[in-house]
Design a protein around this motif. Structure first.
Motif, PDB file in Angstrom:
ATOM      1  N   UNK A 134       0.802  -1.221   0.000  1.00  0.00           N
ATOM      2  CA  UNK A 134       0.000   0.000   0.000  1.00  0.00           C
ATOM      3  C   UNK A 134       0.843   1.284   0.000  1.00  0.00           C
ATOM      4  N   UNK A 135       2.112   1.186  -0.367  1.00  0.00           N
ATOM      5  CA  UNK A 135       3.004   2.342  -0.319  1.00  0.00           C
ATOM      6  C   UNK A 135       2.690   3.315  -1.459  1.00  0.00           C
ATOM      7  N   UNK A 136       3.017   4.575  -1.234  1.00  0.00           N
ATOM      8  CA  UNK A 136       2.687   5.625  -2.195  1.00  0.00           C
ATOM      9  C   UNK A 136       3.937   6.086  -2.951  1.00  0.00           C
TER      10      UNK A 136
ATOM     11  N   UNK B 117      21.219   3.660   3.180  1.00  0.00           N
ATOM     12  CA  UNK B 117      20.783   4.568   4.241  1.00  0.00           C
ATOM     13  C   UNK B 117      19.446   4.101   4.813  1.00  0.00           C
ATOM     14  N   UNK B 118      19.215   4.465   6.069  1.00  0.00           N
ATOM     15  CA  UNK B 118      17.952   4.159   6.733  1.00  0.00           C
ATOM     16  C   UNK B 118      17.212   5.460   6.995  1.00  0.00           C
ATOM     17  N   UNK B 119      15.924   5.489   6.633  1.00  0.00           N
ATOM     18  CA  UNK B 119      15.078   6.667   6.812  1.00  0.00           C
ATOM     19  C   UNK B 119      13.898   6.323   7.718  1.00  0.00           C
ATOM     20  N   UNK B 120      13.568   7.252   8.592  1.00  0.00           N
ATOM     21  CA  UNK B 120      12.355   7.100   9.386  1.00  0.00           C
ATOM     22  C   UNK B 120      11.184   7.683   8.613  1.00  0.00           C
ATOM     23  N   UNK B 121      10.166   6.850   8.388  1.00  0.00           N
ATOM     24  CA  UNK B 121       8.987   7.257   7.631  1.00  0.00           C
ATOM     25  C   UNK B 121       7.767   6.966   8.495  1.00  0.00           C
ATOM     26  N   UNK B 122       7.286   7.991   9.184  1.00  0.00           N
ATOM     27  CA  UNK B 122       6.216   7.768  10.145  1.00  0.00           C
ATOM     28  C   UNK B 122       6.699   6.839  11.240  1.00  0.00           C
TER      29      UNK B 122
ATOM     30  N   UNK C 170      12.696 -12.316   3.614  1.00  0.00           N
ATOM     31  CA  UNK C 170      13.570 -11.217   3.202  1.00  0.00           C
ATOM     32  C   UNK C 170      12.863  -9.938   3.622  1.00  0.00           C
ATOM     33  N   UNK C 171      13.589  -8.845   3.894  1.00  0.00           N
ATOM     34  CA  UNK C 171      12.901  -7.603   4.243  1.00  0.00           C
ATOM     35  C   UNK C 171      11.864  -7.228   3.185  1.00  0.00           C
ATOM     36  N   UNK C 172      10.721  -6.774   3.626  1.00  0.00           N
ATOM     37  CA  UNK C 172       9.592  -6.512   2.728  1.00  0.00           C
ATOM     38  C   UNK C 172       9.958  -5.481   1.668  1.00  0.00           C
ATOM     39  N   UNK C 173       9.799  -5.821   0.380  1.00  0.00           N
ATOM     40  CA  UNK C 173      10.127  -4.859  -0.679  1.00  0.00           C
ATOM     41  C   UNK C 173       9.085  -3.745  -0.775  1.00  0.00           C
ATOM     42  N   UNK C 174       9.563  -2.526  -0.925  1.00  0.00           N
ATOM     43  CA  UNK C 174       8.681  -1.366  -1.057  1.00  0.00           C
ATOM     44  C   UNK C 174       8.656  -0.870  -2.500  1.00  0.00           C
ATOM     45  N   UNK C 175       9.812  -0.785  -3.138  1.00  0.00           N
ATOM     46  CA  UNK C 175       9.822  -0.336  -4.521  1.00  0.00           C
ATOM     47  C   UNK C 175      11.222  -0.143  -5.056  1.00  0.00           C
ATOM     48  N   UNK C 176      11.296   0.290  -6.294  1.00  0.00           N
ATOM     49  CA  UNK C 176      12.583   0.654  -6.893  1.00  0.00           C
ATOM     50  C   UNK C 176      12.379   1.871  -7.792  1.00  0.00           C
ATOM     51  N   UNK C 177      13.458   2.619  -7.966  1.00  0.00           N
ATOM     52  CA  UNK C 177      13.431   3.812  -8.816  1.00  0.00           C
ATOM     53  C   UNK C 177      14.670   3.789  -9.697  1.00  0.00           C
ATOM     54  N   UNK C 178      14.477   4.050 -10.997  1.00  0.00           N
ATOM     55  CA  UNK C 178      15.578   4.108 -11.948  1.00  0.00           C
ATOM     56  C   UNK C 178      15.577   5.457 -12.657  1.00  0.00           C
TER      57      UNK C 178
ATOM     58  N   UNK D 176      16.879   0.788  -4.570  1.00  0.00           N
ATOM     59  CA  UNK D 176      15.966  -0.248  -4.100  1.00  0.00           C
ATOM     60  C   UNK D 176      15.554   0.093  -2.682  1.00  0.00           C
ATOM     61  N   UNK D 177      14.245   0.062  -2.424  1.00  0.00           N
ATOM     62  CA  UNK D 177      13.712   0.452  -1.121  1.00  0.00           C
ATOM     63  C   UNK D 177      12.992  -0.739  -0.491  1.00  0.00           C
ATOM     64  N   UNK D 178      13.303  -1.006   0.773  1.00  0.00           N
ATOM     65  CA  UNK D 178      12.652  -2.099   1.490  1.00  0.00           C
ATOM     66  C   UNK D 178      12.446  -1.688   2.940  1.00  0.00           C
ATOM     67  N   UNK D 179      11.630  -2.458   3.633  1.00  0.00           N
ATOM     68  CA  UNK D 179      11.464  -2.243   5.067  1.00  0.00           C
ATOM     69  C   UNK D 179      12.790  -2.533   5.767  1.00  0.00           C
ATOM     70  N   UNK D 180      13.193  -1.667   6.669  1.00  0.00           N
ATOM     71  CA  UNK D 180      14.412  -1.923   7.441  1.00  0.00           C
ATOM     72  C   UNK D 180      14.140  -3.028   8.464  1.00  0.00           C
ATOM     73  N   UNK D 181      15.036  -3.988   8.507  1.00  0.00           N
ATOM     74  CA  UNK D 181      14.856  -5.136   9.395  1.00  0.00           C
ATOM     75  C   UNK D 181      15.715  -4.982  10.639  1.00  0.00           C
ATOM     76  N   UNK D 182      15.104  -5.088  11.790  1.00  0.00           N
ATOM     77  CA  UNK D 182      15.841  -5.157  13.045  1.00  0.00           C
ATOM     78  C   UNK D 182      16.196  -6.621  13.282  1.00  0.00           C
TER      79      UNK D 182
END
Length: 247
Positions: free
Chosen positions: A9-11, A37-42, A87-95, A107-113
């Motif tokens: 459901x990512x935007x 890099x790791x980003x805090x998103x909400x 595997x960490x949940x895939x969010x998307x990719x940008x080219x 490549x963007x994915x959920x950060x895994x602890x």
């Protein structure tokens, strides 16, 4: 030119906002050829991998001939999850590209602890080591049984979380170099050679893997040992060659 794919459901606009901020924001986790890099998103944390701009030939190839590393990472993650491999949940990719070829890709994915990775288990004093190695071997067997050939099956590319009752979850990362194909005995054995296995680890892993595939224990142990030694020699030769040419 930009190409973007985002899993629901990512935007898209939120993904692009993070990519736009990549150069000046986020917490750097890794910076060599590629940057992570790791980003805090909400309430979430996103892991964003920026791939090194490829050389001229690959720039053309990644745009017109084969899929980019970012796209492969995303698509491979979806396939793995579909096969029941964590595997960490895939969010998307940008080219981003120009007429001559691909430039930047992400490549963007959920950060895994996670609790530890396979590299930590090389330490002989690591707690519950033999049990972890046996379960890791079962995990590798499941990859092979699902026709998953992870070419970067190395010590830093499996992350682990401890569960209750001595059980562990294994998460595969660094997914772009992967092929979905029948795993022959030779391919299965060679898939252990990048793990930096010590002699005692080869004994544990080889014994367990032999029991899983119904092969002679001594043969499997010896074959893994030979494959690891062959890869180490290849790596040494490659290192000497790079040193000679100044890389």
């Amino acid at each position: 030119m930009m190409n973007i794919k985002v899993a629901p459901p990512y935007a898209e606009d939120k993904v692009l906002e993070i990519i736009d901020a990549f150069g000046h924001s986020g917490k750097t986790y890794w910076k060599k050829r590629n940057t992570i890099k790791v980003f805090e998103v909400g309430n979430d944390k996103w892991n964003v991998k920026s791939f090194q701009v490829p050389h001229l030939i690959n720039r053309f190839a990644y745009k017109y001939v084969r899929k980019s590393k970012a796209r492969r990472s995303f698509e491979h993650a979806e396939i793995l999850l579909g096969k029941g491999i964590l595997t960490p949940k895939p969010i998307g990719y940008v080219e981003y590209s120009q007429p001559i070829g691909l430039t930047n890709s992400f490549y963007i994915s959920q950060n895994l602890s996670y609790d530890f990775d396979f590299g930590d288990v090389i330490d002989k004093e690591f707690p519950d080591r033999e049990n972890i190695l046996n379960q890791f071997t079962e995990f590798t067997y499941q990859l092979h049984e699902n026709d998953i050939h992870h070419f970067d099956h190395s010590k830093g590319n499996t992350l682990m979380n401890k569960k209750s009752s001595g059980q562990y979850d294994f998460y595969l990362i660094d997914l772009n170099r992967m092929k979905f194909e029948e795993m022959t005995y030779e391919k299965r054995i060679d898939n252990f050679n990048r793990l930096s296995l010590t002699a005692d680890m080869i004994e544990i892993v080889g014994k367990k893997y032999a029991s899983l595939i119904g092969q002679d224990e001594a043969k499997v142990i010896d074959d893994i040992k030979k494959s690891c030694e062959k890869f180490k020699e290849f790596a040494r030769r490659k290192g000497r060659w790079k040193k000679r040419i100044g890389l």
